[in-house]
Design a protein around this motif. Sequence first.
Motif, mmCIF file in Angstrom:
data_model
loop_
_atom_site.group_PDB
_atom_site.id
_atom_site.type_symbol
_atom_site.label_atom_id
_atom_site.label_comp_id
_atom_site.label_asym_id
_atom_site.label_seq_id
_atom_site.Cartn_x
_atom_site.Cartn_y
_atom_site.Cartn_z
ATOM 1 N N GLY A 1 0.827 -1.202 0.000
ATOM 2 C CA GLY A 1 0.000 0.000 0.000
ATOM 3 C C GLY A 1 0.858 1.248 0.000
ATOM 4 N N ALA A 2 0.242 2.390 -0.346
ATOM 5 C CA ALA A 2 0.942 3.673 -0.361
ATOM 6 C C ALA A 2 -0.083 4.793 -0.468
ATOM 7 C CB ALA A 2 1.930 3.741 -1.527
ATOM 8 N N SER A 3 0.361 6.027 -0.237
ATOM 9 C CA SER A 3 -0.543 7.172 -0.279
ATOM 10 C C SER A 3 0.178 8.401 -0.815
ATOM 11 C CB SER A 3 -1.084 7.460 1.124
ATOM 12 O OG SER A 3 -1.885 8.619 1.130
ATOM 13 N N ASP A 4 -0.517 9.166 -1.676
ATOM 14 C CA ASP A 4 0.038 10.400 -2.231
ATOM 15 C C ASP A 4 0.267 11.478 -1.175
ATOM 16 O OD1 ASP A 4 0.363 9.779 -4.924
ATOM 17 O OD2 ASP A 4 -1.696 10.309 -5.443
ATOM 18 N N GLN A 5 -0.446 11.430 -0.072
ATOM 19 C CA GLN A 5 -0.389 12.520 0.901
ATOM 20 C C GLN A 5 0.997 12.676 1.538
ATOM 21 O OE1 GLN A 5 -2.321 12.009 4.753
ATOM 22 N NE2 GLN A 5 -2.770 9.866 4.211
ATOM 23 N N TYR A 6 1.837 11.637 1.443
ATOM 24 C CA TYR A 6 3.174 11.705 2.024
ATOM 25 C C TYR A 6 4.236 12.113 1.006
ATOM 26 C CZ TYR A 6 0.830 9.165 5.745
ATOM 27 O OH TYR A 6 -0.046 8.784 6.740
ATOM 28 N N PHE B 1 2.067 17.480 -7.807
ATOM 29 C CA PHE B 1 1.052 16.756 -8.576
ATOM 30 C C PHE B 1 0.423 15.655 -7.742
ATOM 31 C CE2 PHE B 1 -0.017 13.072 -11.210
ATOM 32 C CZ PHE B 1 -0.987 13.618 -12.038
ATOM 33 N N GLN B 2 1.259 14.891 -7.024
ATOM 34 C CA GLN B 2 0.722 13.814 -6.198
ATOM 35 C C GLN B 2 -0.100 14.369 -5.035
ATOM 36 O OE1 GLN B 2 4.667 11.097 -6.418
ATOM 37 N NE2 GLN B 2 2.951 10.123 -5.368
ATOM 38 N N LYS B 3 0.309 15.504 -4.515
ATOM 39 C CA LYS B 3 -0.469 16.135 -3.435
ATOM 40 C C LYS B 3 -1.881 16.463 -3.922
ATOM 41 C CE LYS B 3 2.364 16.800 0.156
ATOM 42 N NZ LYS B 3 2.043 16.368 1.545
ATOM 43 N N ILE B 4 -1.967 17.003 -5.145
ATOM 44 C CA ILE B 4 -3.281 17.348 -5.704
ATOM 45 C C ILE B 4 -4.079 16.084 -6.021
ATOM 46 C CG2 ILE B 4 -4.460 18.431 -7.650
ATOM 47 C CD1 ILE B 4 -2.092 20.374 -7.837
ATOM 48 N N ARG B 5 -3.400 15.073 -6.557
ATOM 49 C CA ARG B 5 -4.087 13.823 -6.899
ATOM 50 C C ARG B 5 -4.640 13.144 -5.653
ATOM 51 N NH1 ARG B 5 -0.519 9.498 -9.984
ATOM 52 N NH2 ARG B 5 0.476 9.417 -7.938
ATOM 53 N N ASN B 6 -3.831 13.088 -4.604
ATOM 54 C CA ASN B 6 -4.246 12.585 -3.289
ATOM 55 C C ASN B 6 -4.912 11.203 -3.369
ATOM 56 O OD1 ASN B 6 -4.454 12.776 -0.491
ATOM 57 N ND2 ASN B 6 -6.527 13.606 -0.593
ATOM 58 N N MET B 7 -4.256 10.280 -4.047
ATOM 59 C CA MET B 7 -4.766 8.915 -4.143
ATOM 60 C C MET B 7 -4.017 8.009 -3.165
ATOM 61 S SD MET B 7 -5.479 8.278 -8.205
ATOM 62 C CE MET B 7 -6.315 6.738 -7.822
ATOM 63 N N SER B 8 -4.646 6.918 -2.807
ATOM 64 C CA SER B 8 -4.023 5.919 -1.951
ATOM 65 C C SER B 8 -4.592 4.550 -2.306
ATOM 66 C CB SER B 8 -4.252 6.235 -0.473
ATOM 67 O OG SER B 8 -5.624 6.165 -0.164
ATOM 68 N N PHE B 9 -3.926 3.507 -1.854
ATOM 69 C CA PHE B 9 -4.423 2.159 -2.117
ATOM 70 C C PHE B 9 -3.856 1.193 -1.086
ATOM 71 C CE2 PHE B 9 -0.246 1.353 -3.677
ATOM 72 C CZ PHE B 9 -0.088 -0.022 -3.692
ATOM 73 N N ARG B 10 -4.506 0.052 -0.988
ATOM 74 C CA ARG B 10 -3.989 -1.096 -0.255
ATOM 75 C C ARG B 10 -4.415 -2.337 -1.011
ATOM 76 N NH1 ARG B 10 -5.283 -3.204 5.847
ATOM 77 N NH2 ARG B 10 -7.170 -3.897 4.789
ATOM 78 N N ASN C 1 -9.957 7.391 -19.267
ATOM 79 C CA ASN C 1 -10.662 8.665 -19.380
ATOM 80 C C ASN C 1 -9.641 9.778 -19.583
ATOM 81 O OD1 ASN C 1 -9.755 9.629 -16.697
ATOM 82 N ND2 ASN C 1 -11.095 7.991 -15.960
ATOM 83 N N ASN C 2 -10.093 11.018 -19.699
ATOM 84 C CA ASN C 2 -9.207 12.142 -19.967
ATOM 85 C C ASN C 2 -8.721 12.850 -18.698
ATOM 86 O OD1 ASN C 2 -9.403 11.843 -22.791
ATOM 87 N ND2 ASN C 2 -11.364 12.938 -22.806
ATOM 88 N N ASP C 3 -9.073 12.335 -17.554
ATOM 89 C CA ASP C 3 -8.651 12.938 -16.297
ATOM 90 C C ASP C 3 -7.202 12.531 -15.998
ATOM 91 O OD1 ASP C 3 -8.274 13.935 -13.787
ATOM 92 O OD2 ASP C 3 -10.065 13.023 -12.901
ATOM 93 N N LYS C 4 -6.277 13.472 -16.090
ATOM 94 C CA LYS C 4 -4.866 13.183 -15.886
ATOM 95 C C LYS C 4 -4.590 12.656 -14.478
ATOM 96 C CE LYS C 4 -3.386 14.494 -19.957
ATOM 97 N NZ LYS C 4 -2.803 13.502 -20.910
ATOM 98 N N LEU C 5 -5.430 13.054 -13.531
ATOM 99 C CA LEU C 5 -5.214 12.617 -12.162
ATOM 100 C C LEU C 5 -5.527 11.133 -11.973
ATOM 101 C CD1 LEU C 5 -6.687 15.626 -10.139
ATOM 102 C CD2 LEU C 5 -4.287 15.133 -10.656
ATOM 103 N N GLN C 6 -6.262 10.554 -12.922
ATOM 104 C CA GLN C 6 -6.644 9.149 -12.827
ATOM 105 C C GLN C 6 -5.789 8.263 -13.726
ATOM 106 O OE1 GLN C 6 -8.927 8.184 -10.567
ATOM 107 N NE2 GLN C 6 -9.090 10.337 -9.981
ATOM 108 N N GLN C 7 -4.673 8.809 -14.216
ATOM 109 C CA GLN C 7 -3.812 8.060 -15.123
ATOM 110 C C GLN C 7 -2.442 7.834 -14.493
ATOM 111 O OE1 GLN C 7 -3.630 10.040 -18.908
ATOM 112 N NE2 GLN C 7 -5.856 10.313 -19.032
ATOM 113 N N GLY C 8 -1.893 6.657 -14.755
ATOM 114 C CA GLY C 8 -0.555 6.338 -14.284
ATOM 115 C C GLY C 8 0.474 6.542 -15.371
#
Length: 218
Positions: free
Chosen positions: A73-78, A83-92, A186-193
């Motif tokens: 797992g990891a999180s953008d908040q750290y 860009f990652q701060k704005i995206r603010n995604m995380s997963f486990r 989709n066209n949302d850059k925040l949802q693309q890797g």
Amino acid sequence: MKLLVLTGSVLLGLETKAQKIEVGGGLGIFNYKGDISPSYRFRFVKPAGSLFFRYNPNQALSLKAEVAAGLVGASDQYSKDPFQKIRNMSFRSRITEITTVAEYNFLDYQEKRYAVNWTPYVFGGIGYSKFKPDVVTDNYKTNTFIIPYGVGIKYQIKRPWNIGLEYGSRKTFSDYIDNLGGDPKNNDKLQQGDPSRKDAYYYIRLSVSYTFYRIVCP
């Protein structure tokens, strides 16, 4: 007399073969590298464990099959990346893997009574990994072949018990372990890797194993 000699020879051969068989288990950590964590960070380590079977055909070579399971797992908040701060995604994600590897022992790892044995080794092989993210936002494959490779050290503390420490990296062929793939839907850059970088993870474990020296005869 001939029968006794023949029986003794067979049992000796079976015992020698038994000394080559080793079973064990280990506890350690998984850590992930990918879009949400571009480098391995200690903050994101998660628990993992495994069971393995090792066959030692000679002093220099060992063959091992292992089943391992754990979390990544990891999180953008750290991140310090804006860009990652704005995206603010995380997963486990839960990971289960099966690997087969060949180990090369640098020292003569001899299975002799009263011997004090230890050796560093390197290993490489192939495996298969199944992952299950807590959140799935697209229809993607949740399995991948992996290439495990790394280094370790093993030590026979007291016949027939052994301990070991191993570091192994897993190269994967998937970009979706973190639920953030490089194939945009989709066209949302925040949802693309990043499609140029596949996800990876490593496994560090401490292990205990048992070498079979005796044959139980009916």
